[in-house]
Design an enzyme around this catalytic site. Structure first.
Site, PDB file in Angstrom:
ATOM      1  N   ASP A 174       0.587  -0.965  -0.268  1.00 58.27           N
ATOM      2  CA  ASP A 174       0.184  -0.152   0.074  1.00 58.27           C
ATOM      3  C   ASP A 174       0.252   1.321   0.073  1.00 58.27           C
ATOM      4  O   ASP A 174       1.603   1.319   0.893  1.00 58.27           O
ATOM      5  CB  ASP A 174      -0.727   0.107   1.128  1.00 58.27           C
ATOM      6  CG  ASP A 174      -1.795   0.590   1.493  1.00 58.27           C
ATOM      7  OD1 ASP A 174      -1.609   2.241   0.448  1.00 58.27           O
ATOM      8  OD2 ASP A 174      -2.503   1.194   2.586  1.00 58.27           O
ATOM      9  N   ALA A 224     -18.592   6.252   7.914  1.00 58.25           N
ATOM     10  CA  ALA A 224     -19.110   5.336   8.546  1.00 58.25           C
ATOM     11  C   ALA A 224     -18.740   3.832   8.570  1.00 58.25           C
ATOM     12  O   ALA A 224     -18.879   3.429   9.472  1.00 58.25           O
ATOM     13  CB  ALA A 224     -20.706   5.293   7.414  1.00 58.25           C
ATOM     14  N   SER A 225     -17.648   3.573   7.726  1.00 58.65           N
ATOM     15  CA  SER A 225     -16.879   2.639   7.176  1.00 58.65           C
ATOM     16  C   SER A 225     -15.711   2.625   8.881  1.00 58.65           C
ATOM     17  O   SER A 225     -15.121   1.104   8.920  1.00 58.65           O
ATOM     18  CB  SER A 225     -16.212   2.457   6.136  1.00 58.65           C
ATOM     19  OG  SER A 225     -15.137   3.552   5.913  1.00 58.65           O
ATOM     20  N   HIS A 269      -4.200   4.468   7.083  1.00 57.59           N
ATOM     21  CA  HIS A 269      -3.089   4.597   5.793  1.00 57.59           C
ATOM     22  C   HIS A 269      -1.463   5.023   6.792  1.00 57.59           C
ATOM     23  O   HIS A 269      -1.152   5.720   7.338  1.00 57.59           O
ATOM     24  CB  HIS A 269      -2.738   4.793   4.706  1.00 57.59           C
ATOM     25  CG  HIS A 269      -4.103   4.090   3.698  1.00 57.59           C
ATOM     26  ND1 HIS A 269      -3.790   3.262   3.209  1.00 57.59           N
ATOM     27  CD2 HIS A 269      -5.371   4.806   3.671  1.00 57.59           C
ATOM     28  CE1 HIS A 269      -5.476   3.384   1.837  1.00 57.59           C
ATOM     29  NE2 HIS A 269      -6.468   4.275   2.881  1.00 57.59           N
TER      30      HIS A 269
END
Lengths: 562, 562
Positions: free
Chosen positions: A198, A235-236, A371
């Site tokens: 990532d 929301a996640s 991240h």
């Protein structure tokens, strides 16, 4: 014409259908002989210049062409840029899907909406699952991210192990399960052929804050607030929601939830045990005004300034149950994603003008990224110790920086591959080489249409949005060379033509002369007349207004048959 | 109907025509009896939602209505949001302008372009000037900002002194003249009735870096670079340009300049003595490839990702003299203004993909803001010690925070006024009261038109940009109730209709039936038929495509006279 990878029998091919040179639509593939493993199938949200486009998905032709080889789609976590493409993919190629419990719940919801759930093949996995095919086998390891159950994926192939991190940060005090550092170290010890990692925060030199630190800040902030709290977040991020709920319980507040995605997330979180609260904590929307302000926490969607989301409607006085009042405090537990900055700022202005307090920004430790920054990316590289490295999940500049970090941690420069979507990397246990490219372009989803919007349509939308459209119509008879009706003009998005009678009349005169001349020319036909109309009107309007609207000429003939 | 302030004879009225609730179009006014002093006349750059609009300027009606009272326009500094409106204002009201040498050079350039220079009345001022009118007098003090010669303005009126800071930071080691702390302190000692102070960075808690620190970073960076340097920055920051030129001289590089505004800035800077360089430092564009990389500094416009600016053209291989090559380093001595982030990121990607290195971001101390943060705003408040306070130059949330800072430094809450454009504050030496409001709305400049774009046109542009336009035309005869030609369809920005023959044919059928029905109805006329066409086509197209293009129906009649 079907697409096949140009790799040898002893090579494993690795490629992205989406996710390279961009943040979004992550869709990676690993092929060994007749077995293809897919990892994630995301969407991308369109940039502002894709006017009117709802989502961007990859071109799935490669998958359709190779459907017989696809063993399965393995999901790292349940964010839209990793699972959002699944319904569009499954319409074209019904492949089996392997995902953790939360991801699976989110995928099920999507498939149900698209009427695809009945025919889908879904398998629930966890960090201990091992899925074996004839030549390849897939295992997993826990990482930490801004949604529960993020999984790294290990694809064991005859040439060697290929590890895809999925989205990750290193959170040593996470709200959910810890990252499995020991498994990562063990993989490194055993030897990893290729790491896909990532790159999102490759520009950030620092180590990300822990989610628990954010939770502590939320509690501190809640303790100081005397009136109602309106809490907006992604929301996640169920951990964040859980921490807000916990802070509410500790400060004696009831919780009410507004916004469809937030409601769904809370339901999923409660069902899967990620969110825990004493009975009676959650109240119904219609009860929101039955409690005094200091006993209320309102959780809602709209932290990105989305105009139709709950928070915007609350701020603009258009929400059914909640009206902002002095004494209210709105807490943004989020950052503005680039592109949304203006909308978020406007929203903060509106809330502030309505007399409510606003807590936002980095100052309060009220948000942290999901991240990892450079330190975390280097830690991953040090743990996994890959022979070859392919930075993924990032725009070009991020991939470039991430490749530099890999070199700093000892991966030779010639073993780092910055690739594009559709590029193929072919590896044996000792070699790696670029092995061609297949078509993996953007596909635009707009309304119910998939792929029926292209550059020409988008260019038109841009021009329309700049100066509008002027439409010129005339009915002509090519035999008698007469103008039977018109020329008439109509405009949209141009200028107030109603107030410019002169401009209309003089434009008609210009058109009239141009049409007459074109009609009398040899071989006149609809397209020569239409061209003459445009050619005459465009410079005339530019001279008069310094604007270049799209001009649509239309030539009708009375005897024409349709 | 002319606008007049509703103030009493012993009151001074203070107001903004632009600059409150926004960053941009700063235009402030101070009226005592029959004397009005104006401070600045800026433009605002449109937000993305003002599709196709070039600039936003204030509605100058108040100035036109009160032209007899206007004593002059006083300019604090030469940025667009403080001088960009001058040509548009002077077309409506030719008032005398007072400005420092650099501001005046920039204003002259603008007026010349608009053919207004000959009739303009321009006075050069400096920090020691005092301009006396019958009842009011104007003096100035030096501040520090990201352009030379920033001036604070002191308007002495019978009720008391009114101080407008203009844009400022506190730079204790500036490249240009230092801020006159002693004059500010003296003003505070003498007593200031009202302070209007820059709120831009009210959300930033820290003290801004000095411009000299940036200069040191630039030199350090230049010393490490071996190949060509391409340096992009804001053209208006002449200090920055000077420091880049100095670093070039120190590291043995020639300088070439690309981009019209950068060239102009360098010429102005050299003429006014702000930029100094040994003879032979600057070379001509065509000589750029005659020097080895380590002897070249290319300075150019385009740090905001503007597609037509020099840097974008260089990055995309569309520049006549400069092609990016490995070994080149591009230095962004700037930050991305919100709204430009995506464009700047794309530009960095392009540069990086072309193989050049890029230095950007906050990491390298390569840029500093021209506006002071909270500490500096409080220092200004402490020095000036105003009785009343009006935060200016900011969106609502910034004004709000700035008012809070004023209270922290001892200004009573009831003495702080957060106002909107057109609001009037009336002050005597001991009192302040809101005194009504006049119209001070946005005026859009688009092409050569000023004010001929309004919300209806913008709404149309938005809808056009979302789903495009579909145009339906038919020629009908109301006497015979016959459709003589058409219905025909054309679309722009909708979908590829050429590939959708079925959709066209079925739309024509829908239209045909709707027109026939409408023609046969009682009292049918062009507008009933047009309405019937839209009413039939809109739901049909939505059902088929889930899109809502703008539908333009056009009904022609053969016997119609124009």
């Amino acid at each position: 014409m079907s697409t096949k990878l140009n790799i040898k029998n002893n090579e494993v091919g690795v490629f992205a259908i989406g996710g390279l040179g961009e943040i979004g639509k992550n869709t990676y593939g690993i092929q060994y002989q007749d077995e293809i493993i897919l990892i994630d199938a995301g969407i991308k949200f369109p940039e502002d210049d894709l006017l009117g486009v709802d989502y961007v998905i990859p071109d799935y032709s490669f998958i359709v062409d190779n459907i017989d080889r696809i063993k399965g789609l393995f999901i790292t976590h349940g964010h839209e840029d990793h699972i959002g493409g699944i319904p569009f993919l499954l319409k074209q190629a019904n492949i089996p899907i392997y995902a953790g419990p939360l991801s699976l719940a989110l995928i099920r919801g999507k498939l149900e909406e698209h009427g695809l759930l009945r025919d889908a093949t879904l398998y629930e996995i966890n960090e201990n699952s091992v899925i074996k095919f004839r030549k390849t086998s897939i295992s997993f390891f826990n990482t930490t991210h801004s949604i529960p159950e993020p999984l790294g994926v290990v694809v064991q192939t005859p040439p060697g192990k290929i590890v895809a991190t999925g989205d990750f940060k290193f959170d040593f005090t996470p709200v959910g399960k810890p990252a499995d550092l020991h498994r990562m170290a063990q993989l490194g010890d055993e030897g990893v052929l290729l790491l896909l990692s990532d790159s999102t925060n490759a520009e950030i030199p620092t180590f990300s804050h822990s989610e628990k630190v954010v939770g502590q800040s939320i509690l501190k902030i809640f303790e100081k607030i005397e009136g109602r709290i309106i809490f907006a977040s992604f929301a996640s991020n169920i951990f964040r929601l859980q921490q807000a709920v916990e802070a509410a319980v500790k400060t004696g507040r009831k919780v009410v939830v507004f916004g469809r995605s937030m409601e769904k997330a809370i339901v999923n979180g409660l069902e899967l045990g990620y969110i825990k609260a004493p009975k009676g904590t959650f109240i119904e929307p219609h009860e929101v005004n039955q409690y005094p302000g200091h006993e209320m926490l309102i959780m809602c969607t709209g932290s990105q300034g989305e105009p139709m989301a709950a928070l915007s409607r609350i701020a603009n006085g258009m929400h059914r149950q909640v009206t902002l009042q002095p004494g209210d405090t709105v807490v943004f537990s989020s950052n503005a994603i680039p592109g949304n900055t203006h909308g978020v700022n406007q929203l903060i202005n509106s809330i502030s003008e309505a007399g409510a307090k606003v807590i936002y920004g980095k100052m309060n430790n009220i948000h942290t990224s999901g991240h990892g920054g450079q330190q975390e990316q280097k830690l991953m590289l040090r743990l996994i110790k890959p022979k070859y490295f392919m930075p993924v999940h990032g725009e070009y500049r991020m991939l470039k920086i991430h490749a530099g970090l890999a070199q700093d941690t000892g991966v030779p420069k010639e073993n780092c591959f910055i690739m594009e979507n559709g590029d193929v990397l072919a590896l044996t246990k000792d070699t790696a080489r670029p092995a061609g490219h297949f078509n993996a372009q953007d596909t635009y989803v707009d309304g119910s249409g998939i792929g029926d919007i292209g550059n020409a349509v988008l260019r038109d939308r841009h021009e329309l949005s700049d100066d509008g459209v002027v439409l010129a119509v005339a009915t002509v008879d090519f035999k008698s060379k007469l103008i039977l009706a018109g020329p008439d003009l109509l405009s949209r998005g141009f200028i107030y033509m109603r107030g410019s009678g002169d401009l209309i009349r003089s434009s008609q005169r210009v058109l009239f002369n141009a049409i007459r001349k074109a009609l009398n020319a040899e071989n006149s036909n609809e397209s020569t007349v239409a061209k003459a109309m445009t050619d005459a009107l465009r410079p005339f309007l530019y001279k008069e207004t310094e604007r270049n609207p799209i001009i649509i000429p239309m030539v009708l003939t009375p005897d024409e048959e349709k």
